[in-house]
Design an enzyme around this catalytic site. Structure first.
Site, mmCIF file in Angstrom:
data_model
loop_
_atom_site.group_PDB
_atom_site.id
_atom_site.type_symbol
_atom_site.label_atom_id
_atom_site.label_comp_id
_atom_site.label_asym_id
_atom_site.label_seq_id
_atom_site.Cartn_x
_atom_site.Cartn_y
_atom_site.Cartn_z
ATOM 1 C CB THR A 19 2.328 -5.223 0.763
ATOM 2 O OG1 THR A 19 2.263 -5.731 -0.561
ATOM 3 C CG2 THR A 19 3.774 -5.059 1.187
ATOM 4 C CE LYS A 104 -0.281 7.746 -2.751
ATOM 5 N NZ LYS A 104 -0.131 6.311 -2.592
ATOM 6 C CB VAL A 131 2.080 11.475 4.839
ATOM 7 C CG1 VAL A 131 3.284 12.322 4.432
ATOM 8 C CG2 VAL A 131 0.813 12.058 4.244
ATOM 9 C CG ASP A 200 2.762 8.958 -4.222
ATOM 10 O OD1 ASP A 200 1.980 8.097 -3.795
ATOM 11 O OD2 ASP A 200 3.775 9.341 -3.595
ATOM 12 C CE LYS A 204 3.050 9.113 -0.452
ATOM 13 N NZ LYS A 204 4.295 8.544 -1.002
HETATM 14 N N1 LIG Z 1 2.954 -0.879 0.409
HETATM 15 C C1 LIG Z 1 3.483 0.214 0.952
HETATM 16 O O1 LIG Z 1 4.703 0.334 1.106
HETATM 17 C C2 LIG Z 1 2.579 1.309 1.435
HETATM 18 C C3 LIG Z 1 3.151 2.450 2.050
HETATM 19 C C4 LIG Z 1 2.318 3.458 2.532
HETATM 20 C C5 LIG Z 1 0.952 3.347 2.374
HETATM 21 N N2 LIG Z 1 0.427 2.249 1.742
HETATM 22 C C6 LIG Z 1 -1.014 2.175 1.592
HETATM 23 O O2 LIG Z 1 -1.505 1.042 2.278
HETATM 24 C C7 LIG Z 1 -2.664 0.533 1.630
HETATM 25 C C8 LIG Z 1 -2.454 -0.948 1.298
HETATM 26 O O3 LIG Z 1 -1.330 -1.048 0.449
HETATM 27 P P1 LIG Z 1 -0.685 -2.468 0.093
HETATM 28 O O4 LIG Z 1 0.659 -2.165 -0.493
HETATM 29 O O5 LIG Z 1 -0.787 -3.390 1.241
HETATM 30 O O6 LIG Z 1 -1.674 -2.935 -1.077
HETATM 31 P P2 LIG Z 1 -1.872 -4.431 -1.646
HETATM 32 O O7 LIG Z 1 -0.666 -5.244 -1.407
HETATM 33 O O8 LIG Z 1 -2.369 -4.277 -3.033
HETATM 34 O O9 LIG Z 1 -3.030 -5.014 -0.711
HETATM 35 C C9 LIG Z 1 -4.386 -4.670 -0.863
HETATM 36 C C10 LIG Z 1 -5.201 -5.856 -0.375
HETATM 37 O O10 LIG Z 1 -6.580 -5.479 -0.393
HETATM 38 C C11 LIG Z 1 -7.311 -6.489 -1.100
HETATM 39 N N3 LIG Z 1 -8.443 -5.849 -1.752
HETATM 40 C C12 LIG Z 1 -8.406 -4.985 -2.795
HETATM 41 N N4 LIG Z 1 -9.641 -4.612 -3.112
HETATM 42 C C13 LIG Z 1 -10.482 -5.266 -2.286
HETATM 43 C C14 LIG Z 1 -11.875 -5.294 -2.126
HETATM 44 N N5 LIG Z 1 -12.683 -4.575 -2.922
HETATM 45 N N6 LIG Z 1 -12.404 -6.066 -1.160
HETATM 46 C C15 LIG Z 1 -11.608 -6.818 -0.355
HETATM 47 N N7 LIG Z 1 -10.270 -6.831 -0.464
HETATM 48 C C16 LIG Z 1 -9.713 -6.056 -1.402
HETATM 49 C C17 LIG Z 1 -6.328 -7.060 -2.096
HETATM 50 O O11 LIG Z 1 -6.740 -8.346 -2.488
HETATM 51 P P3 LIG Z 1 -6.096 -9.068 -3.799
HETATM 52 O O12 LIG Z 1 -4.837 -9.718 -3.332
HETATM 53 O O13 LIG Z 1 -7.138 -10.035 -4.212
HETATM 54 O O14 LIG Z 1 -5.864 -7.986 -4.829
HETATM 55 C C18 LIG Z 1 -5.049 -7.091 -1.272
HETATM 56 O O15 LIG Z 1 -4.956 -8.243 -0.471
HETATM 57 C C19 LIG Z 1 -2.872 1.427 0.393
HETATM 58 O O16 LIG Z 1 -3.776 2.445 0.704
HETATM 59 C C20 LIG Z 1 -1.491 2.003 0.151
HETATM 60 O O17 LIG Z 1 -1.506 3.244 -0.512
HETATM 61 C C21 LIG Z 1 1.205 1.236 1.282
#
Ligand SMILES: NC(=O)c1ccc[n+]([C@@H]2O[C@H](COP(=O)([O-])OP(=O)(O)OC[C@H]3O[C@@H](n4cnc5c(N)ncnc54)[C@H](OP(=O)(O)O)[C@@H]3O)[C@@H](O)[C@H]2O)c1
Length: 436
Positions: A19, A104, A131, A200, A204
């Site tokens: 995402t 985080k 955060v 969570d 933070k």
């Molecule tokens: N989404 C939010 O609103 C938000 C807000 C603040 C902070 N964050 C932080 O931002 C980070 C990413 O969040 P996200 O929402 O983007 O997560 P996400 O949608 O689950 O994306 C994670 C990506 O990493 C890939 N991945 C997971 N494990 C892997 C590995 N071992 N090797 C290679 N690729 C791998 C996943 O592949 P697959 O598709 O194959 O699973 C996926 O494409 C996290 O730390 C989260 O806490 C997110």
């Protein structure tokens, strides 16, 4: 037409194309910033991830090691979790590459060590998106507020909880219905325990305490109270007090003690916290010289979070471009010797506040007198007694508010009250925060 990146552009690799990663890549590809060049996108099963809008010269790979062995300057870690993210970040820093992350869990648990590693390798570690997502509170702590001496940070740090509580407030629906609605709208995960029970938010809070109060805090050392016990009727009683209920994360540094707590609190409806609705985040910092500052905005979502990530990348790139004198990141650089700058305070949840106690009882004469007797025996002063008419006597909710006392003074009284035979649910005990 985007400008062609110059040879001096910082080479940027993105690990994790989910995402946030996808939104980061789009901003980097569309920005035309000549100082940045996206060179790698790394994800497991990368073939499924490829997008036609990514320039042809970007290398798609599922081999993290090949990225770390390449000549990239900045690694963006966006896979989340601890394993393998921690090792990837350590390896990147060890290899002298600066790292930007939104993770985080990683920073809350290993932030001080990783900052030290970054400083020792002359590179930077930035985590502005870890955060409050897109709300630039960590960059503000790094720059705009670094001239102050902060002693307190409080915030609405979990959008899921805020969505649920503000929905119960506006629609007077039960907690379970508000949770289902949040899940249906994508604001809560199927297992939302980390959000609802405060895990969570306290991670933070630990990051904010590190960045703003220079305090090393193990997240689990901070008391976390669940929001699951908050009932629609609590919003009726809170309204009688001119208040509402929000999940608040707060940390106050007093000498060598950090008073810290995460959980539902009663806050004035017209306060900054009371005015935050739906899944927004708010952080209020309190400084010795500058007083209170508030930061409000989208705490999650691909695009807002990506803005925070890209802003960190630009910040790092400017310093990489500035050469060795650019030095490591502010938090890292001010803590080249982290041991001397980051303190490890005693963590306590023993705040002194007024309290909101809500009881559900099987009604009969003498209940209030019995509760008043227990409170008096613990030297606790009642401030008000609230009982709305029209409830079933077999399950009657009423509220007692207490004048300020310490948590530790109240606790034995709650224990004693929990044994009373007319009580049909555990007493809900919430701090009343009149200041914010
Ligand atoms: N989404 C939010 O609103 C938000 C807000 C603040 C902070 N964050 C932080 O931002 C980070 C990413 O969040 P996200 O929402 O983007 O997560 P996400 O949608 O689950 O994306 C994670 C990506 O990493 C890939 N991945 C997971 N494990 C892997 C590995 N071992 N090797 C290679 N690729 C791998 C996943 O592949 P697959 O598709 O194959 O699973 C996926 O494409 C996290 O730390 C989260 O806490 C997110």
């Amino acid at each position: 037409m985007p400008e062609t990146p110059s040879n001096t552009a910082s080479r940027v690799a993105l690990i994790g194309f989910g995402t946030v990663g996808r939104a980061v890549a789009r901003i980097l590809c569309e920005s035309g910033d000549p100082s940045l060049r996206l060179t790698h996108i790394c994800n497991r099963n990368v073939e499924k991830k490829k997008q036609s809008w990514v320039p042809a010269d970007v290398l798609w790979t599922d081999e993290v090691q090949s990225v770390l062995n390449s000549n990239v300057d900045i690694v963006i870690e966006l896979i989340g979790g601890l394993n393998p993210a921690e090792q990837i970040v350590r390896d990147a820093l060890q290899a002298g590459k600066s790292v930007v992350t939104a993770n985080k869990q990683l920073i809350a648990r290993h932030g001080p060590d990783l900052l030290q590693l970054a400083a020792s390798r002359g590179c930077q570690l930035e985590f502005g998106a870890s955060v409050a997502g897109g709300v630039p509170v960590l960059p503000a702590l790094r720059t705009g507020l670094s001239g102050d001496r902060l002693h307190g940070i409080a915030g609405i740090l979990n959008g899921t909880c805020n969505y649920i509580l503000s929905r119960i407030e506006s629609a007077r629906i039960p907690f379970s219905e508000a949770l289902e609605e949040a899940q249906a709208r994508g604001y809560a995960e199927a297992d939302a325990s980390e959000d609802l029970d405060g895990g969570d938010a306290r991670a933070k809070l630990a990051i904010l305490a590190l960045a703003g109060l220079h305090a090393r805090v193990v997240p689990e050392s901070v008391r976390a109270r669940t929001i699951r016990t908050v009932d629609a009727v609590d919003f009726d009683y809170a309204a009688e007090l001119g208040c509402t209920i929000r999940q608040i994360s707060r940390a106050d540094l007093k000498g060598d003690t950090l008073f810290a707590d995460v959980g539902p609190c009663v806050v004035p409806t017209d306060s900054p916290f009371g005015r935050v609705h739906r899944n927004l985040n708010l952080v209020v910092t309190s400084g010795q010289y500058g007083g209170d500052m508030a930061f409000l905005g989208a705490g999650a979502g691909g695009d807002p979070t990506a803005v925070a990530v890209v802003s960190d990348v630009k910040f790092v790139a400017q310093r990489v471009g500035a050469g060795p004198s650019g030095g490591p990141s502010e938090i890292g650089s001010t803590k080249k010797d982290l041991g001397s700058k980051v303190a490890t305070p005693t963590i306590s949840s023993d705040f002194e506040t007024p309290w909101y106690l809500r009881f559900f009882v099987r009604d009969r004469p003498g209940i209030v007198a019995r509760l008043a007797q227990i409170l008096a025996s613990h030297h606790l002063n009642i401030d008000s007694l609230l009982q709305k008419p029209g409830f079933d006597k077999a399950s009657l909710p009423f509220v007692i508010t207490l004048e300020p006392c310490r948590d530790a003074q109240l606790h034995p009284a709650l224990e004693e009250m929990s044994t009373l035979d007319f009580s049909i649910r555990p007493c809900l005990c919430l701090p009343i925060l009149r200041q914010s």
